[in-house]
Motif scaffolding. Sequence first.
Motif, mmCIF file in Angstrom:
data_model
loop_
_atom_site.group_PDB
_atom_site.id
_atom_site.type_symbol
_atom_site.label_atom_id
_atom_site.label_comp_id
_atom_site.label_asym_id
_atom_site.label_seq_id
_atom_site.Cartn_x
_atom_site.Cartn_y
_atom_site.Cartn_z
ATOM 1 N N THR A 169 -14.685 -3.513 -4.383
ATOM 2 C CA THR A 169 -14.323 -2.819 -5.470
ATOM 3 C C THR A 169 -12.895 -3.387 -5.894
ATOM 4 O O THR A 169 -12.086 -4.042 -4.900
ATOM 5 C CB THR A 169 -14.169 -1.333 -5.543
ATOM 6 O OG1 THR A 169 -13.836 -1.112 -6.787
ATOM 7 C CG2 THR A 169 -13.383 -1.028 -4.408
ATOM 8 N N ASP A 170 -12.401 -3.306 -6.958
ATOM 9 C CA ASP A 170 -10.939 -3.729 -7.221
ATOM 10 C C ASP A 170 -10.793 -5.372 -6.942
ATOM 11 O O ASP A 170 -9.616 -5.682 -6.674
ATOM 12 C CB ASP A 170 -9.992 -2.969 -6.623
ATOM 13 C CG ASP A 170 -9.830 -1.487 -7.236
ATOM 14 O OD1 ASP A 170 -10.904 -0.719 -7.142
ATOM 15 O OD2 ASP A 170 -9.015 -1.035 -7.557
ATOM 16 N N VAL A 171 -11.822 -6.005 -7.376
ATOM 17 C CA VAL A 171 -11.784 -7.478 -7.054
ATOM 18 C C VAL A 171 -11.720 -8.342 -8.272
ATOM 19 O O VAL A 171 -11.943 -7.996 -9.455
ATOM 20 C CB VAL A 171 -13.158 -7.883 -6.685
ATOM 21 C CG1 VAL A 171 -13.026 -9.321 -6.035
ATOM 22 C CG2 VAL A 171 -13.994 -7.109 -5.693
ATOM 23 N N ALA A 224 -3.564 4.608 -5.464
ATOM 24 C CA ALA A 224 -3.696 5.918 -5.571
ATOM 25 C C ALA A 224 -5.218 6.368 -5.973
ATOM 26 O O ALA A 224 -5.666 7.341 -5.344
ATOM 27 C CB ALA A 224 -2.893 6.427 -6.813
ATOM 28 N N ASP A 225 -5.828 5.665 -6.734
ATOM 29 C CA ASP A 225 -7.334 5.898 -7.052
ATOM 30 C C ASP A 225 -8.074 6.023 -5.892
ATOM 31 O O ASP A 225 -9.312 6.251 -5.936
ATOM 32 C CB ASP A 225 -7.748 5.123 -8.078
ATOM 33 C CG ASP A 225 -7.424 3.962 -8.140
ATOM 34 O OD1 ASP A 225 -6.692 3.174 -7.472
ATOM 35 O OD2 ASP A 225 -8.535 2.851 -8.671
ATOM 36 N N HIS A 226 -7.754 5.152 -4.757
ATOM 37 C CA HIS A 226 -8.443 5.120 -3.430
ATOM 38 C C HIS A 226 -8.160 5.862 -2.281
ATOM 39 O O HIS A 226 -8.921 5.991 -1.296
ATOM 40 C CB HIS A 226 -8.490 3.578 -3.411
ATOM 41 C CG HIS A 226 -8.976 2.915 -4.102
ATOM 42 N ND1 HIS A 226 -10.490 2.517 -4.327
ATOM 43 C CD2 HIS A 226 -8.418 2.261 -5.450
ATOM 44 C CE1 HIS A 226 -10.594 1.580 -5.405
ATOM 45 N NE2 HIS A 226 -9.539 1.770 -6.085
ATOM 46 N N ILE A 227 -6.879 6.460 -2.397
ATOM 47 C CA ILE A 227 -6.348 7.221 -1.054
ATOM 48 C C ILE A 227 -5.868 8.515 -1.441
ATOM 49 O O ILE A 227 -5.689 9.264 -0.390
ATOM 50 C CB ILE A 227 -5.285 6.413 -0.574
ATOM 51 C CG1 ILE A 227 -4.062 6.582 -1.347
ATOM 52 C CG2 ILE A 227 -5.584 5.113 -0.086
ATOM 53 C CD1 ILE A 227 -2.713 6.148 -0.432
ATOM 54 N N THR A 277 -10.426 0.615 1.398
ATOM 55 C CA THR A 277 -10.454 -0.799 0.501
ATOM 56 C C THR A 277 -8.824 -1.407 0.496
ATOM 57 O O THR A 277 -8.746 -2.335 0.731
ATOM 58 C CB THR A 277 -11.142 -0.741 -0.583
ATOM 59 O OG1 THR A 277 -10.666 -0.010 -1.488
ATOM 60 C CG2 THR A 277 -12.486 -0.668 -0.575
ATOM 61 N N HIS A 278 -8.151 -0.231 0.002
ATOM 62 C CA HIS A 278 -6.708 -0.723 -0.277
ATOM 63 C C HIS A 278 -5.993 0.855 -0.428
ATOM 64 O O HIS A 278 -6.488 1.585 -0.577
ATOM 65 C CB HIS A 278 -6.395 -1.497 -1.092
ATOM 66 C CG HIS A 278 -6.965 -1.162 -2.680
ATOM 67 N ND1 HIS A 278 -8.316 -0.912 -2.773
ATOM 68 C CD2 HIS A 278 -6.238 -1.293 -3.827
ATOM 69 C CE1 HIS A 278 -8.130 -0.549 -4.236
ATOM 70 N NE2 HIS A 278 -7.278 -0.843 -4.913
ATOM 71 N N GLY A 279 -4.681 0.476 -0.550
ATOM 72 C CA GLY A 279 -3.731 1.802 -0.581
ATOM 73 C C GLY A 279 -3.564 2.358 -2.125
ATOM 74 O O GLY A 279 -2.498 2.889 -2.201
ATOM 75 N N THR A 307 -19.243 -1.098 -10.791
ATOM 76 C CA THR A 307 -18.461 0.254 -10.515
ATOM 77 C C THR A 307 -17.166 -0.056 -10.966
ATOM 78 O O THR A 307 -16.771 -1.138 -11.490
ATOM 79 C CB THR A 307 -18.681 0.726 -9.175
ATOM 80 O OG1 THR A 307 -18.068 1.975 -8.926
ATOM 81 C CG2 THR A 307 -17.964 -0.158 -8.104
ATOM 82 N N HIS A 308 -16.251 0.988 -10.682
ATOM 83 C CA HIS A 308 -14.908 0.851 -11.065
ATOM 84 C C HIS A 308 -14.740 0.400 -12.610
ATOM 85 O O HIS A 308 -13.988 -0.209 -12.939
ATOM 86 C CB HIS A 308 -14.079 -0.074 -10.521
ATOM 87 C CG HIS A 308 -12.666 0.066 -10.228
ATOM 88 N ND1 HIS A 308 -11.498 0.158 -11.166
ATOM 89 C CD2 HIS A 308 -11.802 0.564 -9.047
ATOM 90 C CE1 HIS A 308 -10.547 0.240 -10.587
ATOM 91 N NE2 HIS A 308 -10.655 0.753 -9.494
ATOM 92 N N ILE A 309 -15.393 1.434 -13.666
ATOM 93 C CA ILE A 309 -15.562 1.082 -14.773
ATOM 94 C C ILE A 309 -14.768 1.771 -15.789
ATOM 95 O O ILE A 309 -14.490 3.127 -15.720
ATOM 96 C CB ILE A 309 -17.165 1.381 -15.429
ATOM 97 C CG1 ILE A 309 -18.300 0.762 -14.221
ATOM 98 C CG2 ILE A 309 -17.514 0.762 -16.790
ATOM 99 C CD1 ILE A 309 -19.350 1.527 -14.010
HETATM 100 ZN ZN LIG Z 1 -8.970 1.057 -7.935
#
Ligand SMILES: [Zn+2]
Length: 263
Positions: free
Chosen positions: A178-180, A83-86, A79-81, A231-233
């Motif tokens: 997510t992260d929107v 840390a919590d995603h990659i 979704t994007h770069g 999510t992402h709570i």
């Molecule tokens: Zn995130």
Amino acid sequence: MEGLLTFLGTGTSMGVPTLGCSCAVCTSTDPHDRRLRPSVLLRWHEAGRERVVVIDTGPDFREQALRTGLSRVDAVFYTHGHADHILGMDDLRPLSFVAAREGGQIPLYATEETAGTLRKVFDYTFSPEATYPTRARVRIEPLEEKTTVHSVEFLRIPVLHGKMGIVGFRFGRTAYLTDVSTIPETSFALMEGLDCVILSALRHKPHPSHATLDQAVEWARRIGARQTWFTHIAHELGHAETNRTLPDGMALAYDGLWFPVVL
Ligand SMILES: [Zn+2]
Ligand SMILES: [Zn+2]
Ligand SMILES: [Zn+2]
């Protein structure tokens, strides 16, 4: 076609419990209040074998893969770069060796910006001069408007995360955003006729780059899917008490939650 969607993690970037915090949610004994970093797993059968796609590989990816008994991955979408995603990308290594034995590499689908971050953070994997012999057998692929992986189409849904343009995905009658913090009008149009939508909802207090729960509920009403999962709570939202306040057909997701989806 039917598939299964599993929440590998439903927590915000810091995870829940949050280090150094002793609030009611961080010390809760309800397992639904323990949230690893956000990611979902999608599985389906095609040509007689199981196909597996992961959206984002955060710092908890290894633990999540062990929990779900993940033994192979066909592709990863990012979704994007952040840390919590990659940052679990490197934990794809053993699974990428499985892919290599089957004669390929794991494709990582990412926007140009996310690809740039992946190349920088994991330069020992992606640099043309990389000589690290046991580096992940993965390759970055440009994320087109539509990407088909083993007969399933992933549609890219542009959204804003603060000032940053990132992407969500639609697959069949489900979408994962997510992260929107902002959903452009043109992206609402890509989510017509959904059975299920997954939206990030950080907490009640406003945040510059994440929607509040109220904002996400408002979007969910507009999107009108039969079921909405949040999510992402963050640790401000306790699972049971928050779910009691949500409208029918909307609820906080939790790690390990899985259900069938139409692909
Ligand atoms: Zn995130
Ligand atoms: Zn806390
Ligand atoms: Zn982020």
